[in-house]
Design a protein around this motif. Structure first.
Motif, PDB file in Angstrom:
ATOM      1  N   ALA A  36       0.831  -1.204   0.000  1.00  0.00           N
ATOM      2  CA  ALA A  36       0.000   0.000   0.000  1.00  0.00           C
ATOM      3  C   ALA A  36       0.864   1.252   0.000  1.00  0.00           C
ATOM      4  O   ALA A  36       0.555   2.241  -0.676  1.00  0.00           O
ATOM      5  CB  ALA A  36      -0.933  -0.009   1.210  1.00  0.00           C
ATOM      6  N   ALA A  37       1.952   1.230   0.751  1.00  0.00           N
ATOM      7  CA  ALA A  37       2.858   2.378   0.787  1.00  0.00           C
ATOM      8  C   ALA A  37       3.477   2.630  -0.576  1.00  0.00           C
ATOM      9  O   ALA A  37       3.513   3.772  -1.066  1.00  0.00           O
ATOM     10  CB  ALA A  37       3.951   2.152   1.833  1.00  0.00           C
ATOM     11  N   LEU A  38       3.955   1.561  -1.218  1.00  0.00           N
ATOM     12  CA  LEU A  38       4.598   1.706  -2.528  1.00  0.00           C
ATOM     13  C   LEU A  38       3.606   2.222  -3.559  1.00  0.00           C
ATOM     14  O   LEU A  38       3.944   3.085  -4.383  1.00  0.00           O
ATOM     15  CB  LEU A  38       5.182   0.369  -2.964  1.00  0.00           C
ATOM     16  N   ALA A  39       2.380   1.729  -3.525  1.00  0.00           N
ATOM     17  CA  ALA A  39       1.368   2.161  -4.489  1.00  0.00           C
ATOM     18  C   ALA A  39       1.070   3.650  -4.343  1.00  0.00           C
ATOM     19  O   ALA A  39       0.956   4.371  -5.345  1.00  0.00           O
ATOM     20  CB  ALA A  39       0.091   1.343  -4.314  1.00  0.00           C
ATOM     21  N   GLU A  40       0.956   4.139  -3.110  1.00  0.00           N
ATOM     22  CA  GLU A  40       0.654   5.560  -2.935  1.00  0.00           C
ATOM     23  C   GLU A  40       1.856   6.431  -3.270  1.00  0.00           C
ATOM     24  O   GLU A  40       1.706   7.516  -3.838  1.00  0.00           O
ATOM     25  CB  GLU A  40       0.173   5.842  -1.515  1.00  0.00           C
ATOM     26  N   LEU A  41       3.043   5.986  -2.932  1.00  0.00           N
ATOM     27  CA  LEU A  41       4.237   6.760  -3.267  1.00  0.00           C
ATOM     28  C   LEU A  41       4.352   6.977  -4.771  1.00  0.00           C
ATOM     29  O   LEU A  41       4.785   8.041  -5.227  1.00  0.00           O
ATOM     30  CB  LEU A  41       5.494   6.061  -2.735  1.00  0.00           C
ATOM     31  N   ARG A  42       3.942   5.988  -5.544  1.00  0.00           N
ATOM     32  CA  ARG A  42       4.026   6.114  -7.002  1.00  0.00           C
ATOM     33  C   ARG A  42       3.083   7.181  -7.532  1.00  0.00           C
ATOM     34  O   ARG A  42       3.327   7.752  -8.595  1.00  0.00           O
ATOM     35  CB  ARG A  42       3.736   4.770  -7.674  1.00  0.00           C
ATOM     36  N   THR A  43       2.008   7.484  -6.820  1.00  0.00           N
ATOM     37  CA  THR A  43       1.092   8.535  -7.270  1.00  0.00           C
ATOM     38  C   THR A  43       1.646   9.925  -6.996  1.00  0.00           C
ATOM     39  O   THR A  43       1.191  10.905  -7.596  1.00  0.00           O
ATOM     40  CB  THR A  43      -0.278   8.412  -6.586  1.00  0.00           C
ATOM     41  N   LEU A  44       2.608  10.027  -6.090  1.00  0.00           N
ATOM     42  CA  LEU A  44       3.114  11.333  -5.662  1.00  0.00           C
ATOM     43  C   LEU A  44       4.248  11.856  -6.538  1.00  0.00           C
ATOM     44  O   LEU A  44       4.618  13.026  -6.431  1.00  0.00           O
ATOM     45  CB  LEU A  44       3.586  11.259  -4.204  1.00  0.00           C
ATOM     46  N   GLY A  45       4.813  11.014  -7.371  1.00  0.00           N
ATOM     47  CA  GLY A  45       5.908  11.477  -8.220  1.00  0.00           C
ATOM     48  C   GLY A  45       6.809  10.334  -8.619  1.00  0.00           C
ATOM     49  O   GLY A  45       6.457   9.160  -8.487  1.00  0.00           O
ATOM     50  N   ARG A  46       7.972  10.702  -9.116  1.00  0.00           N
ATOM     51  CA  ARG A  46       8.981   9.729  -9.512  1.00  0.00           C
ATOM     52  C   ARG A  46      10.331  10.199  -8.973  1.00  0.00           C
ATOM     53  O   ARG A  46      10.501  11.360  -8.601  1.00  0.00           O
ATOM     54  CB  ARG A  46       9.045   9.588 -11.038  1.00  0.00           C
ATOM     55  N   ASN A  47      11.285   9.295  -8.974  1.00  0.00           N
ATOM     56  CA  ASN A  47      12.639   9.635  -8.565  1.00  0.00           C
ATOM     57  C   ASN A  47      13.302  10.398  -9.711  1.00  0.00           C
ATOM     58  O   ASN A  47      13.615   9.831 -10.755  1.00  0.00           O
ATOM     59  CB  ASN A  47      13.437   8.372  -8.237  1.00  0.00           C
ATOM     60  N   LEU A  48      13.511  11.700  -9.533  1.00  0.00           N
ATOM     61  CA  LEU A  48      14.097  12.552 -10.569  1.00  0.00           C
ATOM     62  C   LEU A  48      15.571  12.850 -10.306  1.00  0.00           C
ATOM     63  O   LEU A  48      16.145  13.732 -10.943  1.00  0.00           O
ATOM     64  CB  LEU A  48      13.312  13.871 -10.666  1.00  0.00           C
ATOM     65  N   HIS A  49      16.178  12.123  -9.389  1.00  0.00           N
ATOM     66  CA  HIS A  49      17.578  12.363  -9.049  1.00  0.00           C
ATOM     67  C   HIS A  49      18.475  12.009 -10.237  1.00  0.00           C
ATOM     68  O   HIS A  49      18.289  10.995 -10.910  1.00  0.00           O
ATOM     69  CB  HIS A  49      17.976  11.534  -7.831  1.00  0.00           C
ATOM     70  N   ARG A  50      19.464  12.856 -10.488  1.00  0.00           N
ATOM     71  CA  ARG A  50      20.393  12.601 -11.601  1.00  0.00           C
ATOM     72  C   ARG A  50      21.136  11.277 -11.428  1.00  0.00           C
ATOM     73  O   ARG A  50      21.482  10.628 -12.416  1.00  0.00           O
ATOM     74  CB  ARG A  50      21.410  13.745 -11.694  1.00  0.00           C
ATOM     75  N   ASP A  51      21.409  10.889 -10.195  1.00  0.00           N
ATOM     76  CA  ASP A  51      22.200   9.682  -9.932  1.00  0.00           C
ATOM     77  C   ASP A  51      21.338   8.496  -9.513  1.00  0.00           C
ATOM     78  O   ASP A  51      21.827   7.566  -8.864  1.00  0.00           O
ATOM     79  CB  ASP A  51      23.238   9.977  -8.837  1.00  0.00           C
ATOM     80  N   ARG A  52      20.067   8.510  -9.890  1.00  0.00           N
ATOM     81  CA  ARG A  52      19.200   7.383  -9.566  1.00  0.00           C
ATOM     82  C   ARG A  52      19.670   6.140 -10.327  1.00  0.00           C
ATOM     83  O   ARG A  52      20.429   6.241 -11.298  1.00  0.00           O
ATOM     84  CB  ARG A  52      17.747   7.701  -9.924  1.00  0.00           C
ATOM     85  N   PHE A  53      19.189   4.988  -9.923  1.00  0.00           N
ATOM     86  CA  PHE A  53      19.541   3.741 -10.602  1.00  0.00           C
ATOM     87  C   PHE A  53      19.187   3.866 -12.080  1.00  0.00           C
ATOM     88  O   PHE A  53      18.036   4.142 -12.424  1.00  0.00           O
ATOM     89  CB  PHE A  53      18.797   2.571  -9.960  1.00  0.00           C
ATOM     90  N   PRO A  54      20.143   3.643 -13.004  1.00  0.00           N
ATOM     91  CA  PRO A  54      19.912   3.998 -14.412  1.00  0.00           C
ATOM     92  C   PRO A  54      19.172   2.964 -15.243  1.00  0.00           C
ATOM     93  O   PRO A  54      18.767   3.257 -16.371  1.00  0.00           O
ATOM     94  CB  PRO A  54      21.342   4.175 -14.940  1.00  0.00           C
ATOM     95  N   ALA A  55      18.991   1.763 -14.742  1.00  0.00           N
ATOM     96  CA  ALA A  55      18.384   0.696 -15.549  1.00  0.00           C
ATOM     97  C   ALA A  55      17.004   0.339 -15.022  1.00  0.00           C
ATOM     98  O   ALA A  55      16.517   0.912 -14.041  1.00  0.00           O
ATOM     99  CB  ALA A  55      19.290  -0.534 -15.539  1.00  0.00           C
ATOM    100  N   LEU A  56      16.358  -0.614 -15.685  1.00  0.00           N
ATOM    101  CA  LEU A  56      15.061  -1.095 -15.235  1.00  0.00           C
ATOM    102  C   LEU A  56      15.228  -1.976 -14.003  1.00  0.00           C
ATOM    103  O   LEU A  56      16.210  -2.691 -13.865  1.00  0.00           O
ATOM    104  CB  LEU A  56      14.377  -1.881 -16.351  1.00  0.00           C
ATOM    105  N   ARG A  57      14.252  -1.893 -13.135  1.00  0.00           N
ATOM    106  CA  ARG A  57      14.258  -2.733 -11.941  1.00  0.00           C
ATOM    107  C   ARG A  57      13.502  -4.042 -12.204  1.00  0.00           C
ATOM    108  O   ARG A  57      12.613  -4.103 -13.063  1.00  0.00           O
ATOM    109  CB  ARG A  57      13.574  -1.996 -10.788  1.00  0.00           C
ATOM    110  N   GLY A  58      13.840  -5.072 -11.448  1.00  0.00           N
ATOM    111  CA  GLY A  58      13.188  -6.366 -11.625  1.00  0.00           C
ATOM    112  C   GLY A  58      12.427  -6.784 -10.392  1.00  0.00           C
ATOM    113  O   GLY A  58      12.286  -6.032  -9.422  1.00  0.00           O
ATOM    114  N   ARG A  59      11.953  -8.029 -10.418  1.00  0.00           N
ATOM    115  CA  ARG A  59      11.170  -8.539  -9.294  1.00  0.00           C
ATOM    116  C   ARG A  59      11.992  -8.613  -8.018  1.00  0.00           C
ATOM    117  O   ARG A  59      11.481  -8.393  -6.920  1.00  0.00           O
ATOM    118  CB  ARG A  59      10.629  -9.918  -9.649  1.00  0.00           C
TER     119      ARG A  59
END
Length: 304
Positions: free
Chosen positions: A217-240
Protein backbone atom coordinates in the motif's frame (compact mmCIF):
# COMPACT_ATOMS: atom_id res chain seq x y z
CA UNK A 1 21.63 31.07 -0.62
CA UNK A 2 21.08 33.78 -3.17
CA UNK A 3 18.67 33.35 -6.05
CA UNK A 4 20.87 32.21 -8.91
CA UNK A 5 21.54 29.10 -10.92
CA UNK A 6 23.14 27.67 -7.76
CA UNK A 7 19.77 27.79 -5.95
CA UNK A 8 18.03 25.54 -8.47
CA UNK A 9 17.55 21.93 -7.37
CA UNK A 10 21.07 20.65 -8.03
CA UNK A 11 20.14 16.96 -8.22
CA UNK A 12 17.06 17.04 -10.45
CA UNK A 13 17.20 15.52 -13.92
CA UNK A 14 15.35 17.98 -16.20
CA UNK A 15 14.67 15.34 -18.86
CA UNK A 16 13.04 13.05 -16.29
CA UNK A 17 11.12 16.00 -14.84
CA UNK A 18 9.66 16.89 -18.24
CA UNK A 19 8.76 13.25 -18.84
CA UNK A 20 6.94 13.09 -15.51
CA UNK A 21 5.11 16.36 -16.28
CA UNK A 22 3.65 14.82 -19.44
CA UNK A 23 2.29 11.79 -17.59
CA UNK A 24 -1.37 12.18 -16.73
CA UNK A 25 -2.29 11.40 -13.12
CA UNK A 26 -4.88 8.78 -12.34
CA UNK A 27 -8.59 9.29 -11.86
CA UNK A 28 -7.96 11.77 -9.05
CA UNK A 29 -5.14 13.79 -7.55
CA UNK A 30 -3.26 12.11 -4.68
CA UNK A 31 -4.92 12.36 -1.29
CA UNK A 32 -1.93 14.29 0.02
CA UNK A 33 -2.28 16.94 -2.68
CA UNK A 34 -5.96 17.46 -1.89
CA UNK A 35 -5.24 17.64 1.84
CA UNK A 36 -2.43 20.16 1.37
CA UNK A 37 -4.69 22.19 -0.92
CA UNK A 38 -7.44 22.15 1.69
CA UNK A 39 -5.05 23.50 4.31
CA UNK A 40 -3.75 26.13 1.92
CA UNK A 41 -7.29 27.20 1.03
CA UNK A 42 -7.99 27.80 4.72
CA UNK A 43 -5.14 30.33 4.70
CA UNK A 44 -7.09 32.49 2.26
CA UNK A 45 -9.27 33.68 5.14
CA UNK A 46 -6.34 35.78 6.36
CA UNK A 47 -5.96 37.64 3.06
CA UNK A 48 -8.21 40.68 2.84
CA UNK A 49 -8.08 41.06 -0.93
CA UNK A 50 -10.99 39.53 -2.85
CA UNK A 51 -9.88 38.39 -6.31
CA UNK A 52 -12.03 39.28 -9.29
CA UNK A 53 -10.09 36.85 -11.49
CA UNK A 54 -8.08 33.82 -10.44
CA UNK A 55 -6.24 31.00 -12.16
CA UNK A 56 -5.53 27.44 -11.06
CA UNK A 57 -2.13 26.26 -12.29
CA UNK A 58 -2.22 22.58 -13.33
CA UNK A 59 -5.26 21.55 -11.26
CA UNK A 60 -5.42 17.97 -12.50
CA UNK A 61 -2.40 17.14 -10.37
CA UNK A 62 -3.01 19.88 -7.80
CA UNK A 63 -6.53 18.66 -7.02
CA UNK A 64 -10.00 19.25 -8.44
CA UNK A 65 -11.70 19.14 -5.04
CA UNK A 66 -9.58 21.98 -3.77
CA UNK A 67 -10.24 23.88 -7.02
CA UNK A 68 -13.89 23.67 -6.05
CA UNK A 69 -13.15 24.99 -2.57
CA UNK A 70 -11.42 28.07 -3.97
CA UNK A 71 -14.27 28.57 -6.45
CA UNK A 72 -16.76 28.42 -3.58
CA UNK A 73 -14.75 30.98 -1.59
CA UNK A 74 -14.80 33.42 -4.53
CA UNK A 75 -18.11 32.69 -6.28
CA UNK A 76 -18.18 36.03 -8.11
CA UNK A 77 -14.63 35.72 -9.46
CA UNK A 78 -13.90 34.60 -13.01
CA UNK A 79 -11.94 31.35 -12.88
CA UNK A 80 -9.28 30.20 -15.32
CA UNK A 81 -7.22 27.05 -15.71
CA UNK A 82 -3.68 27.02 -17.03
CA UNK A 83 -1.95 23.75 -17.88
CA UNK A 84 1.58 24.28 -19.21
CA UNK A 85 1.84 20.69 -20.41
CA UNK A 86 -0.17 20.16 -23.64
CA UNK A 87 -0.33 16.40 -22.99
CA UNK A 88 -2.58 17.10 -19.99
CA UNK A 89 -5.05 19.34 -21.84
CA UNK A 90 -7.30 16.47 -22.92
CA UNK A 91 -7.64 14.76 -19.50
CA UNK A 92 -8.09 18.15 -17.82
CA UNK A 93 -10.89 19.02 -20.25
CA UNK A 94 -12.56 15.69 -19.54
CA UNK A 95 -12.27 16.22 -15.78
CA UNK A 96 -13.93 19.63 -15.87
CA UNK A 97 -16.68 18.35 -18.18
CA UNK A 98 -17.60 15.56 -15.76
CA UNK A 99 -21.19 15.67 -14.37
CA UNK A 100 -20.03 16.34 -10.82
CA UNK A 101 -18.67 19.71 -11.97
CA UNK A 102 -22.00 21.51 -12.19
CA UNK A 103 -22.44 25.26 -12.32
CA UNK A 104 -25.14 24.94 -9.66
CA UNK A 105 -22.79 23.16 -7.27
CA UNK A 106 -19.86 25.52 -7.66
CA UNK A 107 -21.91 28.68 -8.35
CA UNK A 108 -19.08 30.26 -10.30
CA UNK A 109 -19.54 27.75 -13.13
CA UNK A 110 -16.85 25.96 -15.10
CA UNK A 111 -13.55 27.81 -15.50
CA UNK A 112 -12.14 28.92 -18.81
CA UNK A 113 -9.59 26.33 -19.89
CA UNK A 114 -6.15 27.01 -21.36
CA UNK A 115 -7.06 30.28 -23.10
CA UNK A 116 -5.37 33.64 -22.77
CA UNK A 117 -5.61 35.19 -19.33
CA UNK A 118 -7.18 38.64 -18.92
CA UNK A 119 -5.14 41.62 -19.97
CA UNK A 120 -3.19 42.78 -16.97
CA UNK A 121 -3.15 39.38 -15.29
CA UNK A 122 -5.15 37.67 -12.54
CA UNK A 123 -5.61 38.71 -8.94
CA UNK A 124 -4.78 35.24 -7.59
CA UNK A 125 -2.57 32.55 -9.05
CA UNK A 126 -3.13 29.25 -7.23
CA UNK A 127 -0.45 26.56 -7.63
CA UNK A 128 -0.81 23.50 -5.41
CA UNK A 129 1.94 20.88 -5.01
CA UNK A 130 3.84 21.42 -8.24
CA UNK A 131 6.89 23.60 -7.66
CA UNK A 132 9.05 20.87 -6.13
CA UNK A 133 8.85 18.87 -9.38
CA UNK A 134 9.91 21.77 -11.61
CA UNK A 135 13.39 21.38 -13.15
CA UNK A 136 13.95 25.13 -12.82
CA UNK A 137 11.70 26.72 -10.18
CA UNK A 138 13.14 30.19 -10.85
CA UNK A 139 11.84 30.07 -14.40
CA UNK A 140 8.43 28.87 -13.23
CA UNK A 141 8.16 31.54 -10.52
CA UNK A 142 9.09 34.21 -13.07
CA UNK A 143 6.30 32.87 -15.32
CA UNK A 144 3.85 33.11 -12.43
CA UNK A 145 4.94 36.69 -11.81
CA UNK A 146 4.10 37.61 -15.40
CA UNK A 147 0.60 36.13 -15.01
CA UNK A 148 -0.27 37.97 -11.76
CA UNK A 149 -1.77 41.45 -11.91
CA UNK A 150 -0.27 44.35 -10.01
CA UNK A 151 -1.49 44.12 -6.39
CA UNK A 152 -2.48 40.50 -7.04
CA UNK A 153 -0.98 37.59 -5.15
CA UNK A 154 0.44 34.10 -5.57
CA UNK A 155 -0.31 31.11 -3.35
CA UNK A 156 1.63 27.88 -3.75
CA UNK A 157 2.71 24.75 -1.92
CA UNK A 158 5.27 21.99 -2.38
CA UNK A 159 7.51 19.48 -0.69
CA UNK A 160 10.46 20.53 1.46
CA UNK A 161 13.85 18.91 2.14
CA UNK A 162 12.77 16.78 5.13
CA UNK A 163 10.32 14.87 2.94
CA UNK A 164 10.91 11.08 3.00
CA UNK A 165 13.72 11.44 5.53
CA UNK A 166 13.03 7.93 6.85
CA UNK A 167 13.22 6.49 3.34
CA UNK A 168 16.39 8.41 2.51
CA UNK A 169 18.04 7.09 5.66
CA UNK A 170 17.03 3.52 4.85
CA UNK A 171 18.40 3.83 1.30
CA UNK A 172 21.73 5.11 2.64
CA UNK A 173 21.92 2.25 5.13
CA UNK A 174 21.69 -0.23 2.25
CA UNK A 175 24.12 1.68 0.06
CA UNK A 176 21.42 2.50 -2.50
CA UNK A 177 21.27 5.72 -4.57
CA UNK A 178 18.92 8.45 -3.34
CA UNK A 179 15.18 7.67 -3.63
CA UNK A 180 14.32 11.21 -4.77
CA UNK A 181 15.96 14.45 -5.79
CA UNK A 182 16.77 17.01 -3.11
CA UNK A 183 13.84 19.35 -2.45
CA UNK A 184 14.42 23.09 -2.16
CA UNK A 185 14.42 24.83 1.21
CA UNK A 186 11.63 27.34 1.80
CA UNK A 187 14.09 30.19 2.37
CA UNK A 188 15.54 29.63 -1.10
CA UNK A 189 12.04 29.73 -2.56
CA UNK A 190 11.50 33.01 -0.71
CA UNK A 191 14.66 34.41 -2.31
CA UNK A 192 13.41 33.32 -5.73
CA UNK A 193 10.09 35.10 -5.18
CA UNK A 194 11.85 38.36 -4.38
CA UNK A 195 14.23 37.95 -7.31
CA UNK A 196 11.24 37.47 -9.64
CA UNK A 197 9.65 40.72 -8.45
CA UNK A 198 7.21 39.56 -5.78
CA UNK A 199 7.05 41.40 -2.46
CA UNK A 200 6.28 40.47 1.15
CA UNK A 201 6.78 36.73 0.71
CA UNK A 202 5.50 34.68 3.63
CA UNK A 203 6.76 31.11 3.93
CA UNK A 204 5.80 28.51 6.48
CA UNK A 205 5.99 24.75 6.78
CA UNK A 206 4.51 21.78 8.58
CA UNK A 207 5.17 18.05 8.62
CA UNK A 208 2.53 15.49 7.70
CA UNK A 209 3.17 11.83 8.51
CA UNK A 210 1.44 9.29 6.29
CA UNK A 211 1.06 5.69 7.49
CA UNK A 212 0.19 2.42 5.77
CA UNK A 213 -0.66 -1.04 6.97
CA UNK A 214 1.36 -2.87 4.31
CA UNK A 215 4.47 -2.12 2.21
CA UNK A 216 2.43 -2.77 -0.96
CA UNK A 217 0.00 0.00 0.00
CA UNK A 218 2.86 2.38 0.79
CA UNK A 219 4.60 1.71 -2.53
CA UNK A 220 1.37 2.16 -4.49
CA UNK A 221 0.65 5.56 -2.94
CA UNK A 222 4.24 6.76 -3.27
CA UNK A 223 4.03 6.11 -7.00
CA UNK A 224 1.09 8.53 -7.27
CA UNK A 225 3.11 11.33 -5.66
CA UNK A 226 5.91 11.48 -8.22
CA UNK A 227 8.98 9.73 -9.51
CA UNK A 228 12.64 9.63 -8.57
CA UNK A 229 14.10 12.55 -10.57
CA UNK A 230 17.58 12.36 -9.05
CA UNK A 231 20.39 12.60 -11.60
CA UNK A 232 22.20 9.68 -9.93
CA UNK A 233 19.20 7.38 -9.57
CA UNK A 234 19.54 3.74 -10.60
CA UNK A 235 19.91 4.00 -14.41
CA UNK A 236 18.38 0.70 -15.55
CA UNK A 237 15.06 -1.09 -15.24
CA UNK A 238 14.26 -2.73 -11.94
CA UNK A 239 13.19 -6.37 -11.62
CA UNK A 240 11.17 -8.54 -9.29
CA UNK A 241 14.10 -9.03 -6.97
CA UNK A 242 14.39 -5.30 -6.42
CA UNK A 243 10.65 -5.01 -5.75
CA UNK A 244 10.94 -7.68 -3.07
CA UNK A 245 13.90 -5.80 -1.55
CA UNK A 246 11.94 -2.53 -1.70
CA UNK A 247 8.95 -4.04 0.05
CA UNK A 248 11.27 -5.44 2.72
CA UNK A 249 12.82 -2.01 3.20
CA UNK A 250 9.40 -0.37 3.56
CA UNK A 251 8.30 -3.04 6.03
CA UNK A 252 11.32 -2.06 8.13
CA UNK A 253 9.93 1.47 8.44
CA UNK A 254 7.04 0.30 10.62
CA UNK A 255 6.94 2.43 13.74
CA UNK A 256 5.77 1.58 17.26
CA UNK A 257 4.89 5.26 17.58
CA UNK A 258 2.31 4.76 14.82
CA UNK A 259 0.86 1.46 15.99
CA UNK A 260 3.22 -0.72 13.99
CA UNK A 261 2.29 0.94 10.70
CA UNK A 262 4.80 2.08 8.07
CA UNK A 263 5.33 5.82 8.53
CA UNK A 264 6.90 8.44 6.25
CA UNK A 265 7.30 12.17 6.85
CA UNK A 266 6.38 14.83 4.28
CA UNK A 267 7.56 18.38 4.83
CA UNK A 268 4.96 20.72 3.32
CA UNK A 269 5.95 24.26 2.41
CA UNK A 270 3.34 26.98 1.90
CA UNK A 271 4.10 30.34 0.38
CA UNK A 272 2.34 33.48 -0.72
CA UNK A 273 3.52 36.82 -2.00
CA UNK A 274 2.11 39.96 -3.60
CA UNK A 275 3.06 41.62 -6.86
CA UNK A 276 3.79 45.30 -6.23
CA UNK A 277 3.86 48.16 -8.70
CA UNK A 278 6.98 47.93 -10.82
CA UNK A 279 9.79 50.25 -9.90
CA UNK A 280 11.68 51.77 -12.78
CA UNK A 281 15.38 52.29 -12.16
CA UNK A 282 16.65 55.81 -12.83
CA UNK A 283 18.58 55.72 -16.09
CA UNK A 284 18.90 57.72 -19.34
CA UNK A 285 16.54 55.16 -20.91
CA UNK A 286 14.17 52.77 -19.09
CA UNK A 287 11.89 50.12 -20.54
CA UNK A 288 8.80 48.76 -18.82
CA UNK A 289 5.88 46.63 -19.94
CA UNK A 290 2.70 48.20 -21.31
CA UNK A 291 0.55 46.79 -18.51
CA UNK A 292 2.97 48.10 -15.87
CA UNK A 293 2.90 51.53 -17.52
CA UNK A 294 -0.90 51.57 -17.41
CA UNK A 295 -0.84 50.66 -13.73
CA UNK A 296 1.66 53.42 -12.96
CA UNK A 297 -0.39 56.03 -14.86
CA UNK A 298 -3.60 54.88 -13.16
CA UNK A 299 -2.00 55.14 -9.74
CA UNK A 300 -0.66 58.55 -10.62
CA UNK A 301 -4.15 59.81 -11.45
CA UNK A 302 -5.62 58.26 -8.32
CA UNK A 303 -3.00 59.86 -6.13
CA UNK A 304 -3.23 63.32 -7.75
Amino acid sequence: MSSSSASRPPTIDPVAARRWARQAPGDAAPWLHEEVGRRMEERLQWIKATPRRWVDWSPLRGGLEVHGRVAQRYPQAAAYVQEPEPALHAPTTVAFAAPWWSAKRWRGGRPQLFGALPEGGVDLLWANMGLHMAPDPEVLIAEWHRRVATDGFLMFSGLGPDTLMELRSAYRARGWPEPAHAFTDMHDWGDMLVHAGFAEPVMDMERIVLTWGTPEAALAELRTLGRNLHRDRFPALRGRRWRAQMLDLLAGLASDEHGGRIALTFEIIYGHAFKPVSRVAVAPESAIGLNDMRQMLRRGRDGA
